[in-house]
Design an enzyme around this catalytic site. Structure first.
Site, PDB file in Angstrom:
ATOM      1  N   PHE A  11    -109.634  25.157  11.607  1.00 40.05           N
ATOM      2  CA  PHE A  11    -108.377  25.851  11.958  1.00 40.05           C
ATOM      3  C   PHE A  11    -107.299  24.883  12.476  1.00 40.05           C
ATOM      4  O   PHE A  11    -106.275  24.642  11.823  1.00 40.05           O
ATOM      5  CB  PHE A  11    -108.726  26.947  12.975  1.00 40.05           C
ATOM      6  CG  PHE A  11    -107.582  27.495  13.756  1.00 40.05           C
ATOM      7  CD1 PHE A  11    -106.379  27.832  13.133  1.00 40.05           C
ATOM      8  CD2 PHE A  11    -107.706  27.708  15.125  1.00 40.05           C
ATOM      9  CE1 PHE A  11    -105.318  28.352  13.873  1.00 40.05           C
ATOM     10  CE2 PHE A  11    -106.661  28.231  15.862  1.00 40.05           C
ATOM     11  CZ  PHE A  11    -105.460  28.541  15.241  1.00 40.05           C
ATOM     12  N   GLY A  36    -115.787  24.805   8.517  1.00 44.36           N
ATOM     13  CA  GLY A  36    -114.428  24.732   7.969  1.00 44.36           C
ATOM     14  C   GLY A  36    -114.368  25.261   6.541  1.00 44.36           C
ATOM     15  O   GLY A  36    -115.384  25.584   5.929  1.00 44.36           O
ATOM     16  N   ALA A  71    -113.712  17.662  15.211  1.00 47.43           N
ATOM     17  CA  ALA A  71    -114.954  18.270  14.696  1.00 47.43           C
ATOM     18  C   ALA A  71    -115.769  18.827  15.857  1.00 47.43           C
ATOM     19  O   ALA A  71    -115.910  18.183  16.894  1.00 47.43           O
ATOM     20  CB  ALA A  71    -115.761  17.222  13.938  1.00 47.43           C
ATOM     21  N   TYR A 136    -121.799  24.868  24.982  1.00 51.03           N
ATOM     22  CA  TYR A 136    -120.543  24.350  24.412  1.00 51.03           C
ATOM     23  C   TYR A 136    -119.735  23.616  25.481  1.00 51.03           C
ATOM     24  O   TYR A 136    -119.302  22.470  25.281  1.00 51.03           O
ATOM     25  CB  TYR A 136    -119.758  25.533  23.849  1.00 51.03           C
ATOM     26  CG  TYR A 136    -118.362  25.234  23.352  1.00 51.03           C
ATOM     27  CD1 TYR A 136    -118.146  24.451  22.225  1.00 51.03           C
ATOM     28  CD2 TYR A 136    -117.250  25.796  23.986  1.00 51.03           C
ATOM     29  CE1 TYR A 136    -116.860  24.215  21.764  1.00 51.03           C
ATOM     30  CE2 TYR A 136    -115.968  25.575  23.527  1.00 51.03           C
ATOM     31  CZ  TYR A 136    -115.773  24.782  22.412  1.00 51.03           C
ATOM     32  OH  TYR A 136    -114.499  24.556  21.956  1.00 51.03           O
ATOM     33  N   LYS A 140    -119.012  19.542  25.578  1.00 50.72           N
ATOM     34  CA  LYS A 140    -117.641  19.023  25.531  1.00 50.72           C
ATOM     35  C   LYS A 140    -117.337  18.202  26.787  1.00 50.72           C
ATOM     36  O   LYS A 140    -116.650  17.185  26.727  1.00 50.72           O
ATOM     37  CB  LYS A 140    -116.653  20.193  25.426  1.00 50.72           C
ATOM     38  CG  LYS A 140    -116.579  20.795  24.036  1.00 50.72           C
ATOM     39  CD  LYS A 140    -115.833  19.850  23.104  1.00 50.72           C
ATOM     40  CE  LYS A 140    -115.447  20.524  21.816  1.00 50.72           C
ATOM     41  NZ  LYS A 140    -114.639  19.666  20.945  1.00 50.72           N
ATOM     42  N   VAL A 176    -109.901  36.302  18.614  1.00 50.00           N
ATOM     43  CA  VAL A 176    -109.591  37.682  18.991  1.00 50.00           C
ATOM     44  C   VAL A 176    -108.291  38.183  18.365  1.00 50.00           C
ATOM     45  O   VAL A 176    -108.223  39.340  17.901  1.00 50.00           O
ATOM     46  CB  VAL A 176    -109.612  37.845  20.541  1.00 50.00           C
ATOM     47  CG1 VAL A 176    -108.526  37.051  21.216  1.00 50.00           C
ATOM     48  CG2 VAL A 176    -109.492  39.303  20.934  1.00 50.00           C
ATOM     49  N   ARG A 200    -106.845  35.403  28.932  1.00 49.87           N
ATOM     50  CA  ARG A 200    -106.804  34.107  28.254  1.00 49.87           C
ATOM     51  C   ARG A 200    -105.358  33.608  28.238  1.00 49.87           C
ATOM     52  O   ARG A 200    -104.423  34.401  28.161  1.00 49.87           O
ATOM     53  CB  ARG A 200    -107.282  34.236  26.792  1.00 49.87           C
ATOM     54  CG  ARG A 200    -108.707  34.750  26.635  1.00 49.87           C
ATOM     55  CD  ARG A 200    -109.713  33.698  27.047  1.00 49.87           C
ATOM     56  NE  ARG A 200    -111.096  34.126  26.950  1.00 49.87           N
ATOM     57  CZ  ARG A 200    -111.789  34.658  27.954  1.00 49.87           C
ATOM     58  NH1 ARG A 200    -111.229  34.863  29.123  1.00 49.87           N
ATOM     59  NH2 ARG A 200    -113.056  34.977  27.812  1.00 49.87           N
ATOM     60  N   GLY A 259    -121.920  33.833  28.233  1.00 50.88           N
ATOM     61  CA  GLY A 259    -121.092  32.615  28.299  1.00 50.88           C
ATOM     62  C   GLY A 259    -119.607  32.907  28.227  1.00 50.88           C
ATOM     63  O   GLY A 259    -118.779  32.008  28.414  1.00 50.88           O
TER      64      GLY A 259
END
Ligand SMILES: NC(=O)c1ccc[n+]([C@@H]2O[C@H](COP(=O)([O-])OP(=O)(O)OC[C@H]3O[C@@H](n4cnc5c(N)ncnc54)[C@H](O)[C@@H]3O)[C@@H](O)[C@H]2O)c1
Length: 296
Positions: A11, A36, A71, A136, A140, A176, A200, A259
């Site tokens: 994206f 992707g 990535a 995740y 990161k 979303v 968010r 999460g």
């Protein structure tokens, strides 16, 4: 300039590829297509503006003048696949840092607001202690630490962008906003996870692309920057805006994913000090995303 974008068929990466190709740069995309879609950059490839390498970023050795390392394995898969998460998000980053170190070229790394977990200070500044709630976020955060280490050990020019809820054209329907728009277009209720009070701070993808380029030019090496829109919106507010714009087919409440975070409202003072302001407000961003979905 020869520019390497990892995750460039995804994206954000494909939007970045389009923008930079438009500026006349030589674009190389490395993507294993695990998530992707080659269609995202097909037009660039056909026009000879982008060379596509179907390759794992963990192994890539493509030379360039700068790397945008995007990535990743996304949050939604990380609970189910924590080992793959570590591999895609942390180990690939170490390879990219090695690749950059050997060539002495800059890197812009996209991290995530998920590193904060559920903070108690709002707006949350970059130096707030990370406390992730998902593999995740941990993977990161670990990748961020490798970036800082490579800056400290080798003086590598690497800048870390913590992105927050990016949305817009070319996003998959797991996001979303595109999900709600698609459901509304199909005359179906929007599926809200939990009670919809979670918030968010959404960033329109063009604003995000602009800031990644700004960071490559003005970001301080070794530093972390929160990248987010003007203000937080609850999921309920987003569903209402979409219903008001395109029709109200009701809401179906479903359980929240493990999460998933509660309130997200980062401080953006640091990136604003470099001269960045998001240009696209929420309603305009939703309209632009809608146009893309309708025309796609
Ligand atoms: N979109 C958001 O809201 C958001 C929020 C926070 C952080 N980010 C970060 O921004 C970056 C881009 O996110 P996105 O939304 O475009 O994700 P995306 O899933 O659309 O794109 C990621 C791309 O990486 C590719 N990929 C995964 N593992 C790979 C590997 N080992 N080697 C090569 N390619 C690989 C996938 O095939 C995919 O095309 C990511 O690093 C993500 O963590 C995004």
């Amino acid at each position: 300039m020869k520019i390497l974008i990892t995750g460039g068929a995804g994206f954000v990466g494909s939007n970045l590829a389009h923008f930079l190709a438009g500026k006349g740069h030589e674009i190389h995309v490395v993507d294993d297509l695990s998530e992707g879609n080659i269609q995202n950059i097909e037009d660039l490839i056909a026009a000879g503006k982008c060379k596509f390498h179907r390759e794992n970023a963990f192994h890539t050795e493509i030379k360039s003048d700068i790397i945008y390392h995007l990535a990743c394995q996304k949050m939604i898969y990380s609970i189910r696949k924590p080992r793959e998460d570590l591999y895609a998000n942390t180990a690939t980053t170490v390879n990219i840092l090695e690749l950059a170190r050997k060539q002495d070229i800059p890197v812009v790394f996209t991290s995530t607001g998920s590193v904060y977990g559920n903070p108690t200070v709002f707006p949350t500044p970059e130096d707030y202690p990370p406390d992730p709630e998902s593999p995740y976020g941990v993977s990161k955060w670990a990748a961020e630490e490798y970036c800082k280490l490579y800056h400290k050990m080798y003086g590598l020019n690497v800048v870390i962008a913590r992105l927050f809820s990016v949305y817009g054209p070319r996003q998959r329907f797991i996001g979303v906003i595109p999900k709600f728009i698609k459901q509304t277009l199909e005359g179906k209720p929007m599926t809200v996870e939990g009670d919809g009070t979670q918030s968010r701070t959404f960033t329109y993808v063009d604003d995000c692309v602009e800031v990644l380029i700004l960071l490559s030019e003005k970001g301080v090496p070794g530093e972390v920057y929160n990248i987010a829109g003007e203000k937080p919106y609850s999921i309920a507010q987003i569903s209402k805006t979409i219903a008001d714009l395109y029709g109200d087919y009701g809401i179906k409440f479903v359980s929240r994913k493990k999460g998933d975070l509660d309130q997200i409202h980062p401080s953006t003072e640091k990136i604003r000090a470099l001269g960045w302001r998001p240009k696209i407000d929420m309603e305009t961003g939703i309209r632009k995303t809608m146009e893309w979905i309708k025309n796609g």
